[in-house]
Write an enzyme that holds these catalytic residues in place. Structure first.
Site, PDB file in Angstrom:
ATOM      1  N   LYS A   1      47.017  30.752  34.676  1.00 26.77           N
ATOM      2  CA  LYS A   1      47.559  32.116  34.640  1.00 26.77           C
ATOM      3  C   LYS A   1      47.829  32.692  36.042  1.00 26.77           C
ATOM      4  O   LYS A   1      47.609  33.878  36.296  1.00 26.77           O
ATOM      5  CB  LYS A   1      46.619  33.040  33.852  1.00 26.77           C
ATOM      6  CG  LYS A   1      46.490  32.647  32.382  1.00 26.77           C
ATOM      7  CD  LYS A   1      45.474  33.474  31.639  1.00 26.77           C
ATOM      8  CE  LYS A   1      44.079  32.962  31.856  1.00 26.77           C
ATOM      9  NZ  LYS A   1      43.103  33.443  30.875  1.00 26.77           N
TER      10      LYS A   1
ATOM     11  N   ASP B   1      36.996  33.125  26.641  1.00 21.97           N
ATOM     12  CA  ASP B   1      37.368  34.279  25.792  1.00 21.97           C
ATOM     13  C   ASP B   1      37.568  33.884  24.313  1.00 21.97           C
ATOM     14  O   ASP B   1      37.328  34.692  23.412  1.00 21.97           O
ATOM     15  CB  ASP B   1      38.613  35.010  26.320  1.00 21.97           C
ATOM     16  CG  ASP B   1      39.775  34.092  26.647  1.00 21.97           C
ATOM     17  OD1 ASP B   1      39.635  32.859  26.501  1.00 21.97           O
ATOM     18  OD2 ASP B   1      40.841  34.605  27.047  1.00 21.97           O
TER      19      ASP B   1
END
Ligand code: BGC
Length: 415
Positions: free
Chosen positions: A154, A190
């Site tokens: 990311k 996550d």
């Protein structure tokens, strides 16, 4: 006519057929198996050394969440019986200097945020708190409360962190800022927090999925241990020239192929590339956000006025109605493909656990693409129906918001 032929060709290029989905599932299973056996695979299948909670966990826990543009600190009270009490949370914005500068500075910043939160909530920095740390990047684990960062994704690139144990780095930073009581008892992804947060209240839940800036999922293996698939890196895919260009320009070329076709960080870029071909008169700016894609696809106004306003906002004036219609088509092609690929990935995980889909399954999903895009969740449901027919009724998809921090607190309670 010429244009119509070109458009039809592109539509075919971006359409994922049912046989392709079936092949995706077969390849995905093969890669999962290889990853589980420790063989070379595009799916890392990371052992988490964590299990789902029972719902009986109690107490007050601190949760940290790092994974995208924000860092969150939360204090959560678990009351047992799947019930929770107050959970104050504070969100801190990460600047580029934090995500791409020196790792030491990033962790010092995180410790500073934790200190500020503790001060605001009058928590004793010397008193013992069990802390769950959600860290949403691929890490290599040998136990529940440590993890070595394999590689940033990311577009994070903070130096001196890859190859290091991120819990150690945070502990050092906490000590340096005078916080001695906080003990990180669990490091998790996550997807794992999402699964854990949902299963605290809904024990049937057996898949955690993120469809946001990045994408990934986890599930419990037969022995109950949660496996973090890191599906963003799945690479048995039919890519287009646009995908190749987006990959070339990315911070991690050659990696995260599925993520680059599905997640919010890249959807806009794929559309930008496609639009350049379909609408040479209009040059979309770099960093064309996935939020814009949602606005354009939801635009049913006369003459696509809302799209026109948006284009003006990003500096494009004088677009014709025809251009805006084509742009909307480009958005639909790319995001519909993303939803079909996400469904194929979800179907792969479900059939890995339950090949004939004989049980009920709850899939907890978090992330802005799933939550905010006007058609993404419907498209996923429709594709699951296409894959499984009537049996798709056994699959429940639930949006599980803010789970990244909550799940970390729940896991801290199991430790
Ligand atoms: C990371 C995963 C994470 C996902 C969603 C990916 O880029 O590699 O660890 O779960 O993004 O945040």
């Amino acid at each position: 006519m010429q244009n119509k032929i070109a458009l039809d060709k592109i539509k075919l290029l971006f359409y994922v057929t049912l046989p392709e989905i079936k092949k995706f599932i077969r390849d995905f299973h093969r890669e999962m198996q290889k990853g589980l056996c420790g063989k070379k695979s595009s799916l890392k299948m990371i052992h988490t050394y964590l299990r789902r909670p029972t719902g009986a966990e109690k107490g007050r826990f601190l949760a940290l969440d790092l994974g995208g543009t924000h860092f969150r600190v939360m204090l959560m009270e678990l009351k047992g019986n799947g019930k929770t009490g107050a959970c104050p949370v504070k969100t801190f914005v990460l600047k580029k200097k934090h995500t791409t500068g020196k790792g030491k500075a990033l962790f010092a910043f995180l410790a500073g945020c934790i200190g500020a939160f503790m001060k605001e909530h009058k928590l004793d920095t010397q008193a013992r708190y069990n802390v769950g740390f959600t860290f949403s990047f691929p890490v290599k684990k040998k136990d529940a409360d440590s993890g070595v960062l394999i590689r940033w994704t990311k577009d994070f690139s903070a130096s001196g962190v890859e190859g290091k144990d991120v819990v150690k780095l945070l502990n050092i930073a906490l000590k340096e800022s005078g916080i001695t009581g906080a003990k990180i008892t669990a490091l998790l992804n996550d997807t794992v927090s999402t699964l854990v947060a949902r299963s605290y209240t809904e024990p049937d839940c057996d898949v955690g999925v993120i469809l946001g800036t990045g994408t990934n999922a986890c599930y419990p293996e037969k022995n109950g241990e949660i496996i973090n698939i890191e599906w963003g890196n799945f690479n048995k895919l039919r890519r287009t020239h646009c995908d190749r260009e987006v990959d070339r320009r990315s911070g991690n070329p050659g990696e995260q192929f599925l993520e680059k076709m599905v997640s919010g960080m890249y959807l806009g870029e794929v559309i930008r590339c496609l639009a350049a071909e379909l609408l040479p008169r209009i040059e979309l700016p770099r960093g064309f956000k996935s939020e814009y894609v949602s606005v354009i696809e939801a635009d049913t106004s006369k003459g696509l006025r809302k799209t026109d306003n948006l284009l003006k906002k990003v500096g494009i004036r004088g677009s014709k109605h025809r251009d805006r219609k084509l742009l909307k088509k480009a958005c639909v092609m790319v995001s519909a493909r993303a939803a079909r690929l996400a469904s194929a990935a979800i179907a792969s995980v479900l059939t890995k656990m339950d090949p004939t889909l004989s049980r009920r399954h709850t899939v907890a999903i978090d992330g802005a693409v799933y939550e905010k895009h006007p058609c993404f969740s419907h498209r996923i449901r429709a594709t699951l129906k296409e894959i499984f027919g009537k049996d798709a009724r056994r699959i429940k998809l639930v949006l599980t918001k803010d789970a990244s921090a909550k799940g970390a607190a729940v896991i801290a309670a199991t430790r």
